[in-house]
Design a protein around this motif. Structure first.
Motif, PDB file in Angstrom:
ATOM      1  N   ARG A 276       3.044   3.577   2.751  1.00 35.04           N
ATOM      2  CA  ARG A 276       2.327   2.460   3.212  1.00 35.04           C
ATOM      3  C   ARG A 276       2.631   1.192   2.861  1.00 35.04           C
TER       4      ARG A 276
ATOM      5  N   PHE B  90      -0.465  11.183  -2.522  1.00 36.00           N
ATOM      6  CA  PHE B  90      -1.032  10.078  -2.518  1.00 36.00           C
ATOM      7  C   PHE B  90       0.004   9.137  -3.123  1.00 36.00           C
TER       8      PHE B  90
ATOM      9  N   THR C 171      -2.100   4.165  -5.889  1.00 34.46           N
ATOM     10  CA  THR C 171      -2.859   4.973  -4.836  1.00 34.46           C
ATOM     11  C   THR C 171      -3.191   6.269  -5.651  1.00 34.46           C
TER      12      THR C 171
ATOM     13  N   MET D 275       2.723   0.783  -5.769  1.00 36.67           N
ATOM     14  CA  MET D 275       1.784   0.975  -5.153  1.00 36.67           C
ATOM     15  C   MET D 275       1.494   2.546  -4.960  1.00 36.67           C
TER      16      MET D 275
ATOM     17  N   ARG E  40      -4.845  -0.566  -4.104  1.00 35.43           N
ATOM     18  CA  ARG E  40      -3.708  -0.815  -3.466  1.00 35.43           C
ATOM     19  C   ARG E  40      -3.778  -1.890  -2.464  1.00 35.43           C
ATOM     20  N   ASP E  41      -5.030  -1.775  -1.273  1.00 29.60           N
ATOM     21  CA  ASP E  41      -4.975  -2.381  -0.228  1.00 29.60           C
ATOM     22  C   ASP E  41      -5.530  -3.952  -0.704  1.00 29.60           C
TER      23      ASP E  41
ATOM     24  N   GLY F  72       0.864   6.502  -0.454  1.00 34.26           N
ATOM     25  CA  GLY F  72       0.694   5.112  -0.863  1.00 34.26           C
ATOM     26  C   GLY F  72       2.036   4.291  -0.929  1.00 34.26           C
TER      27      GLY F  72
ATOM     28  N   ASP G 175      -4.116  14.357   3.165  1.00 36.69           N
ATOM     29  CA  ASP G 175      -4.620  13.235   2.986  1.00 36.69           C
ATOM     30  C   ASP G 175      -5.903  13.369   2.684  1.00 36.69           C
TER      31      ASP G 175
ATOM     32  N   GLY H 256      -8.038   4.413  -5.882  1.00 33.22           N
ATOM     33  CA  GLY H 256      -6.689   3.809  -5.877  1.00 33.22           C
ATOM     34  C   GLY H 256      -6.293   3.316  -4.442  1.00 33.22           C
ATOM     35  N   GLY H 257      -6.786   3.828  -3.549  1.00 36.81           N
ATOM     36  CA  GLY H 257      -6.096   3.293  -2.129  1.00 36.81           C
ATOM     37  C   GLY H 257      -7.097   2.012  -1.835  1.00 36.81           C
ATOM     38  N   THR H 258      -8.168   1.642  -2.487  1.00 39.37           N
ATOM     39  CA  THR H 258      -8.930   0.417  -2.341  1.00 39.37           C
ATOM     40  C   THR H 258      -8.186  -0.570  -3.190  1.00 39.37           C
TER      41      THR H 258
END
Lengths: 214, 214, 214
Positions: free
Chosen positions: B110, B103, B128, B124, B50-51, B107, B10, B46-48
């Motif tokens: 999660r 990811f 991500t 997602m 997604r969240d 992703g 990660d 990407g993670g932002t």
């Protein structure tokens, strides 16, 4: 009957916006995954941004993943039949106009439904109708619709304003949505048929008004 | 042991994605702040997204600001040593492939973890893995990875789909994440080594299928 | 008196950022709706992204739609008077510098106010100050400010860092905001007047440090 018409047009709008995304993908000679990516982003991008801004969770396609499935399906079919799609370009322009007018009306209505005031509701209608296309053009590095010579964003704004006015006047929902749709569709249709546009800013002479077409 | 491997990968993914952002910054001859901006956006973009879409707050780097610090540090180091980074381009391609595959898997996981269905989880995972790079290319006005001739988004999709299938079949998490990572990494690796790609749409002849490589 | 100065500068910042959006619209010869769209996005884009990331709802212009109204009004006036605006380009550069410095300070402060740590607060200051302009440049497909040769993002970062340090040291709010504003404004002002810039990465020789101006 009215409800099912709106639902039908809602799905039609998603399908058509996806098709416009797929058309851009075909111009860029993308593969099928590119078609799906661009088609889906165009189909649901505007509604997604609206839901994020209004803090309406789950956003439309997380609550109803069928939206994404339909976008992906439409884009995949377009990949295999895009020559047909191209030859139907005129049809798609008109369906896009219908989607634009409807999304502006229903987007503004959804905002009113969660307590937004008139200014915010108008903006949300415009965002729902236009930002799928704006995101499509930005991601695909195409000339953006916001530079479109002919009326586009303006038609969405007019539809959203009509909806908000009708709502403020206490006019029946069915009449309000129909009127908003009609105003937006007529404006965008005039732009398609007669090249309607607003006067543009001209840098040299400061005579911005002479070139008005509508 | 598995957990710490995933955690290690990660962080590795974040570092590598930051490096790709810094590489683009070096191509654009930006200053160190530009490196940090582009590297950080690529590492956590990407993670932002997604969240935000899943309404998971605080978003990853607000909960764990160390992510941003590491991105900024990596980008700063890259600014002073980018000639080394360039000469290791092949290595970075492979690390990027590892980050992409991981990811996509984590992703999607999660999303499942917060109750998302299979369609949303696949999306997602893709977001991500890919949207850090997509935002990087959009901000820096580079040719976007979504136009990449070789398989890229497809590998992320395949990894996410593998994870979701494994989860649906009740397969052990460790096996599922590993399988998803393996599928994504193999596909992207094949694209790097052998130029694997999907057939692209050809406008003239409507013969989209002849040019398939994989 | 201090509060009303900050509020005044806050509105001034929105007005000035809108003007820069309208200036880009005039360069692209857009119509009045394009001016309003680009001006408004520039005026409130940074604050909107900050509020989305921090999960602060309603976002600033949904809570206070007057922000949007002012942006739209300013952009409309600019459409009819852009030749005046152009001839005042130097003035706008300086007002933009003031808006940049102030938004970086107040954006960081807002983040601290909702419990964010120092790293997140600095980022939020930078986002508030810079992302309106970044979104403007991305949507209008102009060369982005993140490539700006002269100091821009750096000034916002410096202002936000100053604010966060002052806060951590327990310094009076009035002094902290003033100091942060001063630092950001001085740095950006130096860039405007003397062409201050950070050394940029040079690909060939690996000698990134020779070209430092500041």
């Amino acid at each position: 009957m009215f409800e099912s018409t709106v639902t039908f047009l809602d799905w039609l709008g998603i399908v058509v916006f996806s098709l416009t995304g797929a058309l851009v993908a075909s111009r860029k000679q993308m593969d099928v995954v590119g078609f799906v990516l661009l088609g889906t982003v165009t189909g649901i991008g505007g509604g997604t941004l609206r839901d994020l801004l209004l803090d309406l969770h789950p956003v439309l396609w997380i609550e109803q993943p069928l939206y994404v499935v339909v976008c992906a399906l439409v884009s995949t079919i377009a990949f295999f039949t895009a020559h047909l799609v191209h030859s139907r370009y005129q049809l798609i322009l008109w369906l896009d106009a219908a989607g634009l007018a409807l999304f502006a009306a229903t987007g503004a209505e959804r905002a009113i439904g969660v307590g937004a005031g008139p200014v915010v509701a108008v903006i949300m209608g415009m965002i729902t109708a236009c930002f799928g296309g704006i995101i499509r053009d930005t991601l695909s590095q195409e000339r953006s619709i916001i530079f479109s010579y002919e009326i586009y964003v303006t038609a969405a704004l007019a539809a959203a304003i009509t909806l908000v006015c009708a709502n403020a006047l206490g006019i029946d929902r069915q009449v309000g949505v129909s009127a908003a749709f009609g105003v937006g569709f007529a404006l965008r249709g005039g732009a398609i048929m007669f090249g309607w546009s607003l006067p543009r800013y001209r840098s040299r002479q400061g005579r911005a008004h002479e070139n008005a077409v509508c």
